[in-house]
Write a protein that holds these residues in place. Sequence first.
Motif, PDB file in Angstrom:
ATOM      1  N   LEU A 185       0.841  -1.197   0.000  1.00 15.15           N
ATOM      2  CA  LEU A 185       0.000   0.000   0.000  1.00 15.15           C
ATOM      3  C   LEU A 185       0.870   1.237   0.000  1.00 15.15           C
ATOM      4  CD1 LEU A 185      -1.000   1.227   3.405  1.00 15.15           C
ATOM      5  CD2 LEU A 185      -0.260  -1.134   3.350  1.00 15.15           C
ATOM      6  N   ASP A 186       0.300   2.298  -0.514  1.00 11.75           N
ATOM      7  CA  ASP A 186       0.941   3.611  -0.464  1.00 11.75           C
ATOM      8  C   ASP A 186       0.585   4.170   0.914  1.00 11.75           C
ATOM      9  OD1 ASP A 186       1.268   6.419  -0.577  1.00 11.75           O
ATOM     10  OD2 ASP A 186       0.928   6.464  -2.738  1.00 11.75           O
ATOM     11  N   VAL A 187       1.577   4.623   1.668  1.00  9.01           N
ATOM     12  CA  VAL A 187       1.374   5.092   3.038  1.00  9.01           C
ATOM     13  C   VAL A 187       0.315   6.207   3.109  1.00  9.01           C
ATOM     14  CG1 VAL A 187       3.244   6.824   2.988  1.00  9.01           C
ATOM     15  CG2 VAL A 187       2.645   5.700   5.160  1.00  9.01           C
ATOM     16  N   ARG A 188       0.054   6.893   1.965  1.00  9.32           N
ATOM     17  CA  ARG A 188      -0.899   8.014   1.973  1.00  9.32           C
ATOM     18  C   ARG A 188      -2.332   7.590   1.644  1.00  9.32           C
ATOM     19  NH1 ARG A 188       2.965  11.029  -2.153  1.00  9.32           N
ATOM     20  NH2 ARG A 188       2.675   8.939  -3.006  1.00  9.32           N
ATOM     21  N   GLU A 189      -2.531   6.302   1.335  1.00  6.48           N
ATOM     22  CA  GLU A 189      -3.882   5.835   0.997  1.00  6.48           C
ATOM     23  C   GLU A 189      -4.751   5.758   2.252  1.00  6.48           C
ATOM     24  OE1 GLU A 189      -4.252   2.532  -2.110  1.00  6.48           O
ATOM     25  OE2 GLU A 189      -2.210   2.224  -1.390  1.00  6.48           O
ATOM     26  N   SER A 190      -6.071   5.676   2.038  1.00  2.00           N
ATOM     27  CA  SER A 190      -6.985   5.529   3.167  1.00  2.00           C
ATOM     28  C   SER A 190      -6.801   4.131   3.765  1.00  2.00           C
ATOM     29  CB  SER A 190      -8.433   5.711   2.693  1.00  2.00           C
ATOM     30  OG  SER A 190      -9.284   4.888   3.441  1.00  2.00           O
ATOM     31  N   MET A 191      -6.438   4.078   5.043  1.00  2.38           N
ATOM     32  CA  MET A 191      -6.147   2.792   5.693  1.00  2.38           C
ATOM     33  C   MET A 191      -7.368   1.875   5.689  1.00  2.38           C
ATOM     34  SD  MET A 191      -3.671   3.800   8.881  1.00  2.38           S
ATOM     35  CE  MET A 191      -4.566   5.179   9.563  1.00  2.38           C
ATOM     36  N   GLU A 192      -8.546   2.473   5.944  1.00  2.00           N
ATOM     37  CA  GLU A 192      -9.782   1.672   5.994  1.00  2.00           C
ATOM     38  C   GLU A 192     -10.073   1.020   4.646  1.00  2.00           C
ATOM     39  OE1 GLU A 192     -11.265   0.859   8.572  1.00  2.00           O
ATOM     40  OE2 GLU A 192     -10.522   2.310  10.031  1.00  2.00           O
ATOM     41  N   THR A 224       7.621   9.827   2.155  1.00  2.00           N
ATOM     42  CA  THR A 224       6.758  10.970   1.813  1.00  2.00           C
ATOM     43  C   THR A 224       5.961  11.489   3.017  1.00  2.00           C
ATOM     44  OG1 THR A 224       4.972   9.477   1.157  1.00  2.00           O
ATOM     45  CG2 THR A 224       6.483  10.194  -0.580  1.00  2.00           C
ATOM     46  N   VAL A 225       6.086  10.822   4.198  1.00  2.92           N
ATOM     47  CA  VAL A 225       5.273  11.253   5.352  1.00  2.92           C
ATOM     48  C   VAL A 225       6.140  11.414   6.606  1.00  2.92           C
ATOM     49  CG1 VAL A 225       3.110  10.188   4.548  1.00  2.92           C
ATOM     50  CG2 VAL A 225       4.692   8.842   5.943  1.00  2.92           C
ATOM     51  N   ASP A 226       5.553  12.056   7.632  1.00  2.00           N
ATOM     52  CA  ASP A 226       6.315  12.257   8.872  1.00  2.00           C
ATOM     53  C   ASP A 226       6.158  11.060   9.817  1.00  2.00           C
ATOM     54  OD1 ASP A 226       3.844  12.453  10.111  1.00  2.00           O
ATOM     55  OD2 ASP A 226       3.830  14.653  10.092  1.00  2.00           O
ATOM     56  N   ALA A 227       6.906  11.092  10.903  1.00  3.48           N
ATOM     57  CA  ALA A 227       6.971   9.965  11.842  1.00  3.48           C
ATOM     58  C   ALA A 227       5.612   9.619  12.448  1.00  3.48           C
ATOM     59  CB  ALA A 227       7.976  10.288  12.941  1.00  3.48           C
ATOM     60  N   THR A 228       4.810  10.629  12.761  1.00  8.56           N
ATOM     61  CA  THR A 228       3.500  10.390  13.386  1.00  8.56           C
ATOM     62  C   THR A 228       2.602   9.590  12.452  1.00  8.56           C
ATOM     63  OG1 THR A 228       3.795  12.625  14.240  1.00  8.56           O
ATOM     64  CG2 THR A 228       1.640  11.596  14.628  1.00  8.56           C
ATOM     65  N   GLN A 229       2.583  10.022  11.187  1.00  3.52           N
ATOM     66  CA  GLN A 229       1.739   9.335  10.206  1.00  3.52           C
ATOM     67  C   GLN A 229       2.226   7.890   9.996  1.00  3.52           C
ATOM     68  OE1 GLN A 229       1.075  11.833   6.817  1.00  3.52           O
ATOM     69  NE2 GLN A 229      -0.200  10.299   5.793  1.00  3.52           N
ATOM     70  N   LYS A 230       3.544   7.739   9.940  1.00  3.80           N
ATOM     71  CA  LYS A 230       4.152   6.409   9.771  1.00  3.80           C
ATOM     72  C   LYS A 230       3.665   5.484  10.870  1.00  3.80           C
ATOM     73  CE  LYS A 230       8.621   7.545   7.975  1.00  3.80           C
ATOM     74  NZ  LYS A 230      10.029   7.677   8.176  1.00  3.80           N
ATOM     75  N   GLU A 231       3.777   5.987  12.110  1.00  8.20           N
ATOM     76  CA  GLU A 231       3.434   5.179  13.275  1.00  8.20           C
ATOM     77  C   GLU A 231       1.965   4.757  13.237  1.00  8.20           C
ATOM     78  OE1 GLU A 231       4.119   5.235  18.105  1.00  8.20           O
ATOM     79  OE2 GLU A 231       4.495   7.055  16.932  1.00  8.20           O
ATOM     80  N   ALA A 232       1.110   5.696  12.847  1.00  7.12           N
ATOM     81  CA  ALA A 232      -0.334   5.408  12.793  1.00  7.12           C
ATOM     82  C   ALA A 232      -0.618   4.266  11.819  1.00  7.12           C
ATOM     83  CB  ALA A 232      -1.092   6.666  12.369  1.00  7.12           C
ATOM     84  N   VAL A 233       0.005   4.315  10.638  1.00  6.27           N
ATOM     85  CA  VAL A 233      -0.229   3.282   9.617  1.00  6.27           C
ATOM     86  C   VAL A 233       0.331   1.939  10.097  1.00  6.27           C
ATOM     87  CG1 VAL A 233       0.138   2.634   7.206  1.00  6.27           C
ATOM     88  CG2 VAL A 233      -0.190   5.023   7.778  1.00  6.27           C
ATOM     89  N   PHE A 234       1.527   1.950  10.671  1.00  7.30           N
ATOM     90  CA  PHE A 234       2.140   0.713  11.179  1.00  7.30           C
ATOM     91  C   PHE A 234       1.250   0.062  12.243  1.00  7.30           C
ATOM     92  CE2 PHE A 234       6.070   1.663   9.033  1.00  7.30           C
ATOM     93  CZ  PHE A 234       6.721   0.436   8.955  1.00  7.30           C
ATOM     94  N   ASN A 235       0.813   0.880  13.224  1.00  5.74           N
ATOM     95  CA  ASN A 235      -0.012   0.338  14.311  1.00  5.74           C
ATOM     96  C   ASN A 235      -1.317  -0.231  13.796  1.00  5.74           C
ATOM     97  OD1 ASN A 235       1.941   0.967  16.137  1.00  5.74           O
ATOM     98  ND2 ASN A 235       1.018   2.907  16.777  1.00  5.74           N
ATOM     99  N   PHE A 236      -1.906   0.469  12.829  1.00  7.21           N
ATOM    100  CA  PHE A 236      -3.189   0.030  12.264  1.00  7.21           C
ATOM    101  C   PHE A 236      -3.045  -1.361  11.644  1.00  7.21           C
ATOM    102  CE2 PHE A 236      -6.115  -0.366   8.671  1.00  7.21           C
ATOM    103  CZ  PHE A 236      -7.334  -0.026   9.249  1.00  7.21           C
TER     104      PHE A 236
END
Length: 289
Positions: free
Chosen positions: A90-97, A121-133
């Motif tokens: 997935l592209d880290v910027r896509e909708s996770m849902e 292409t994204v910051d650490a906070t966004q990275k973490e959110a996608v990883f955790n999800f």
Amino acid sequence: MKSGFVSIFGRPNAGKSTLLNALMGEKLAIVSPKVQTTRHRIKGILTTPEYQIIFSDTPGIIEPKYKLQEKMMQAVQQAQEDTDVAVLLLDVRESMEEVNSLFESIRLKAPAIIAINKLDTVDATQKEAVFNFFRSKTYAKEVVGISALKGLQVDELLKTIVKYLPEGEPFFAEDEMTDLPTRFFVAEMIREKIFYLFKDEIPYHTTVIVREFKEKTTLVKIVADIVVQRESQKAILLGESGKMIKHLGTDARKDIEAFIGQKVFLELFVKVKPKWRDNDFMLKEYGYH
């Protein structure tokens, strides 16, 4: 020795073809900024003394609107059934849902590794959110962050894939890189240039058939037909006084020469075949089985 089949799944433009090329260290799949560039399952064979991986780059998963797209989705279906390890990209910027519903709909029997692409292409906070999800999802054996384009963490992903590969003897000889003929790649390289040089719908209404591939002593003679649906598209492809088709031919020839390591004489013709994308007979003839 480990060996097995690894399929890369994801939505259009997640970077599947770029990832296949990065894993292989060779350009096998065509890449363009437009969605749905890949129409076939493209196989790359990676062999080392420890393992052999047969990678499949599948078309982006979509709701099919015409017969060509139905054939593309059949290729995805086939890959789901004969894969030993799945890479869900997935592209880290896509909708996770949305990505999650897509991954859940694949219903894989094989272990799945989530590869989060374009991490740069994204910051650490966004990275973490996608990883955790994605770490919380039951279908995910492992989650790896990469940038396929920059080659970041691709080795890490490769190591993770090998971990889940079944033990077994190689399926292919060690010097084989793909099970597809050279003619296929020649047609794909010409098609790639169409994606870069022409806008809007033209690339989606076009296919390329290599009619002649003759190896002579000093060069390889290639004759290819570019098939379009309408006369107006043919006119755009040819351009004023044939300017565009010349440009396309020159660009494609350079890539083909680099790929086969020989001088190439390339001749291109544009043919109009109305509604080819919805004609079963033509699709079969053009290699979309």
